[in-house]
Scaffold this motif. Structure first.
Motif, PDB file in Angstrom:
ATOM      1  N   LYS A 151       6.446  -2.280  39.242  1.00  0.00           N
ATOM      2  CA  LYS A 151       5.390  -1.541  39.941  1.00  0.00           C
ATOM      3  C   LYS A 151       4.927  -0.342  39.113  1.00  0.00           C
ATOM      4  CE  LYS A 151       7.037  -2.831  44.563  1.00  0.00           C
ATOM      5  NZ  LYS A 151       7.589  -2.325  45.849  1.00  0.00           N
ATOM      6  N   LYS A 152       5.861   0.313  38.430  1.00  0.00           N
ATOM      7  CA  LYS A 152       5.510   1.483  37.628  1.00  0.00           C
ATOM      8  C   LYS A 152       4.644   1.081  36.433  1.00  0.00           C
ATOM      9  CE  LYS A 152       7.641   5.413  35.248  1.00  0.00           C
ATOM     10  NZ  LYS A 152       6.832   6.397  35.957  1.00  0.00           N
ATOM     11  N   MET A 153       4.995  -0.001  35.742  1.00  0.00           N
ATOM     12  CA  MET A 153       4.237  -0.447  34.575  1.00  0.00           C
ATOM     13  C   MET A 153       2.875  -0.997  34.977  1.00  0.00           C
ATOM     14  SD  MET A 153       7.195  -2.220  32.213  1.00  0.00           S
ATOM     15  CE  MET A 153       6.022  -2.616  30.899  1.00  0.00           C
ATOM     16  N   ARG A 154       2.800  -1.590  36.151  1.00  0.00           N
ATOM     17  CA  ARG A 154       1.515  -2.098  36.622  1.00  0.00           C
ATOM     18  C   ARG A 154       0.515  -0.968  36.836  1.00  0.00           C
ATOM     19  NH1 ARG A 154      -0.388  -7.393  37.849  1.00  0.00           N
ATOM     20  NH2 ARG A 154      -1.093  -6.614  39.869  1.00  0.00           N
ATOM     21  N   SER A 155       1.026   0.195  37.209  1.00  0.00           N
ATOM     22  CA  SER A 155       0.140   1.334  37.467  1.00  0.00           C
ATOM     23  C   SER A 155      -0.257   2.067  36.195  1.00  0.00           C
ATOM     24  CB  SER A 155       0.813   2.315  38.427  1.00  0.00           C
ATOM     25  OG  SER A 155       1.998   2.849  37.852  1.00  0.00           O
ATOM     26  N   ASP A 156       0.466   1.827  35.073  1.00  0.00           N
ATOM     27  CA  ASP A 156       0.142   2.486  33.811  1.00  0.00           C
ATOM     28  C   ASP A 156      -0.921   1.686  33.066  1.00  0.00           C
ATOM     29  OD1 ASP A 156       2.013   4.387  34.385  1.00  0.00           O
ATOM     30  OD2 ASP A 156       3.603   3.434  33.209  1.00  0.00           O
ATOM     31  N   SER A 157      -1.772   2.362  32.330  1.00  0.00           N
ATOM     32  CA  SER A 157      -2.838   1.706  31.576  1.00  0.00           C
ATOM     33  C   SER A 157      -2.702   2.071  30.103  1.00  0.00           C
ATOM     34  CB  SER A 157      -4.218   2.134  32.093  1.00  0.00           C
ATOM     35  OG  SER A 157      -5.243   1.517  31.352  1.00  0.00           O
ATOM     36  N   ARG A 216       0.924  -7.853  29.346  1.00  0.00           N
ATOM     37  CA  ARG A 216       1.060  -8.450  30.678  1.00  0.00           C
ATOM     38  C   ARG A 216       2.252  -9.384  30.747  1.00  0.00           C
ATOM     39  NH1 ARG A 216      -1.052  -5.137  33.738  1.00  0.00           N
ATOM     40  NH2 ARG A 216      -0.923  -6.687  35.404  1.00  0.00           N
ATOM     41  N   SER A 217       2.514 -10.084  29.613  1.00  0.00           N
ATOM     42  CA  SER A 217       3.682 -10.963  29.582  1.00  0.00           C
ATOM     43  C   SER A 217       4.969 -10.156  29.679  1.00  0.00           C
ATOM     44  CB  SER A 217       3.676 -11.792  28.297  1.00  0.00           C
ATOM     45  OG  SER A 217       4.846 -12.563  28.188  1.00  0.00           O
ATOM     46  N   ALA A 218       5.000  -8.998  28.991  1.00  0.00           N
ATOM     47  CA  ALA A 218       6.188  -8.134  29.063  1.00  0.00           C
ATOM     48  C   ALA A 218       6.398  -7.624  30.483  1.00  0.00           C
ATOM     49  CB  ALA A 218       6.042  -6.972  28.087  1.00  0.00           C
ATOM     50  N   ILE A 219       5.293  -7.273  31.160  1.00  0.00           N
ATOM     51  CA  ILE A 219       5.408  -6.831  32.553  1.00  0.00           C
ATOM     52  C   ILE A 219       5.862  -7.981  33.437  1.00  0.00           C
ATOM     53  CG2 ILE A 219       4.111  -5.938  34.533  1.00  0.00           C
ATOM     54  CD1 ILE A 219       2.331  -4.438  32.595  1.00  0.00           C
ATOM     55  N   GLY A 220       5.316  -9.183  33.170  1.00  0.00           N
ATOM     56  CA  GLY A 220       5.689 -10.335  33.975  1.00  0.00           C
ATOM     57  C   GLY A 220       7.148 -10.711  33.818  1.00  0.00           C
ATOM     58  N   ARG A 221       7.730 -10.427  32.634  1.00  0.00           N
ATOM     59  CA  ARG A 221       9.145 -10.760  32.427  1.00  0.00           C
ATOM     60  C   ARG A 221      10.046  -9.968  33.350  1.00  0.00           C
ATOM     61  NH1 ARG A 221       8.046 -11.181  26.759  1.00  0.00           N
ATOM     62  NH2 ARG A 221       8.646  -8.997  26.477  1.00  0.00           N
ATOM     63  N   LEU A 222       9.569  -8.811  33.826  1.00  0.00           N
ATOM     64  CA  LEU A 222      10.380  -8.024  34.758  1.00  0.00           C
ATOM     65  C   LEU A 222      10.593  -8.742  36.074  1.00  0.00           C
ATOM     66  CD1 LEU A 222       8.873  -4.467  34.151  1.00  0.00           C
ATOM     67  CD2 LEU A 222      11.064  -5.334  33.356  1.00  0.00           C
ATOM     68  N   ARG A 223       9.754  -9.726  36.368  1.00  0.00           N
ATOM     69  CA  ARG A 223       9.889 -10.457  37.618  1.00  0.00           C
ATOM     70  C   ARG A 223      10.723 -11.718  37.449  1.00  0.00           C
ATOM     71  NH1 ARG A 223       4.379 -10.796  40.927  1.00  0.00           N
ATOM     72  NH2 ARG A 223       5.960 -11.117  42.540  1.00  0.00           N
ATOM     73  N   ARG A 224      11.102 -12.014  36.202  1.00  0.00           N
ATOM     74  CA  ARG A 224      11.923 -13.188  35.950  1.00  0.00           C
ATOM     75  C   ARG A 224      13.396 -12.799  35.916  1.00  0.00           C
ATOM     76  NH1 ARG A 224       8.441 -14.711  30.642  1.00  0.00           N
ATOM     77  NH2 ARG A 224       6.382 -14.823  31.637  1.00  0.00           N
TER      78      ARG A 224
END
Length: 309
Positions: A151-157, A216-224
């Motif tokens: 959630k934190k990385m999703r909010s960062d740009s 985005r792939s790095a952020i998505g890996r947090l959900r795996r």
């Protein structure tokens, strides 16, 4: 100094600690476990649990995921330059592509060497008696950590717009060198520099998409599902998820912040050099979430991390 083993996780503990530095449980005042005599250093020492020892012997070097990405970008730029040179019959494109690809390969080599050195330091730290408190997140705790940072990385740009500017600068230098090499005419040199800026901006703009997808792939890996990370706090040094770093008591601050998610905050001055910003330890997180079971042990060990805390 006599040390006893924790009756819950078998980690060695100094006699003065009240909470196990590996599992976080309150230690009984008296329990029948064998005593070991180890050299004293004036600090409450404790050897990590068998789980931490196993982690120390199996974790990979940090930033290994970056290496194939840098290699792929280097190959992509080199192939693109070669194709452009053949289509335009201009060797300047090949030279520019070689310069950019070499930059990526140099970064790859730098991160590989720095990662290996950091990996050795982290492994040696975990296998020593220097950690004052250490733990491995349970699968449930690690899932909560990943959800929080997702959630934190999703909010960062991230500043994707810097890529066109970066490659425009490289294109400007290449254009000037090509212009000066072909002719001494000022107008030709200026035209070549403008073409280089345009070409570099285009290359940087094209790279925005793969860099965005990689992020985005790095952020998505947090959900795996991934193996839980290890945390170790020592006198002047920290370890978190494959990255080891040292803390300077003169400039750095390490303290606990209460809230919905109790965590350790690591405040350190920003790196003043480019190499400092590109270093492995620069990616060390400024926040380490503390599982509730380890809260008391971390609070007990925290005053020993930095002499000026």
């Amino acid at each position: 100094m006599h040390q006893r083993t924790c009756p819950y996780c078998d980690a060695l503990q100094s006699p003065e600690v009240r909470f196990c530095r590996s599992c976080g449980k309150l230690l009984p005042r008296e329990y029948n476990t064998p005593e070991l005599t180890v050299p004293t250093t004036g600090l409450p020492r404790s050897l990590p649990s068998p789980e931490v020892f196993a982690y120390a012997r199996s974790f990979r070097q940090p930033l290994t995921e970056v290496l194939p990405v840098l290699g792929a970008l280097s190959a992509l730029v080199f192939i693109g330059g070669a194709v452009a040179a053949v289509m335009t019959d201009d060797s300047g494109w090949m030279f520019a592509a070689f310069l950019i690809a070499t930059t990526f390969l140099g970064a790859l080599l730098y991160y590989w060497i720095a990662g290996m050195r950091n990996w050795r330091k982290g492994k040696e730290f975990l296998l020593s008696d220097r950690p004052l408190v250490s733990w491995i997140y349970t699968p449930e705790e690690w899932h909560q950590v990943n959800v929080y940072f997702y959630k934190k990385m999703r909010s960062d740009s991230p500043p994707y717009g810097c890529l066109p500017l970066l490659f425009a600068g490289i294109g400007l230098l290449v254009g000037i060198m090509v212009g000066l090499g072909d002719t001494a005419d000022l107008e030709e040199t200026v035209a070549s520099a403008l073409v280089g800026v345009l070409a570099g901006s285009i290359v940087g703009g094209v790279l925005v998409l793969p860099v965005y997808l990689i992020n985005r792939s790095a952020i998505g890996r947090l959900r795996r599902p991934t193996p839980p990370a290890c945390v170790a706090l020592g006198r002047g040094e920290l370890f978190y998820e494959r990255v080891h770093t040292r803390i300077d008591p003169q400039y750095d601050r390490v303290y606990i912040k209460q809230g919905p998610h109790m965590h350790i905050l690591v405040e350190r001055p920003k790196a003043s050099t480019i190499l400092g910003r590109l270093g492995i330890t620069y990616v060390f997180p400024s926040m380490i979430l503390i599982p509730p079971r380890m809260a008391s042990a971390v609070q007990e060990a925290l005053p020993h991390l930095l002499p000026h805390n």
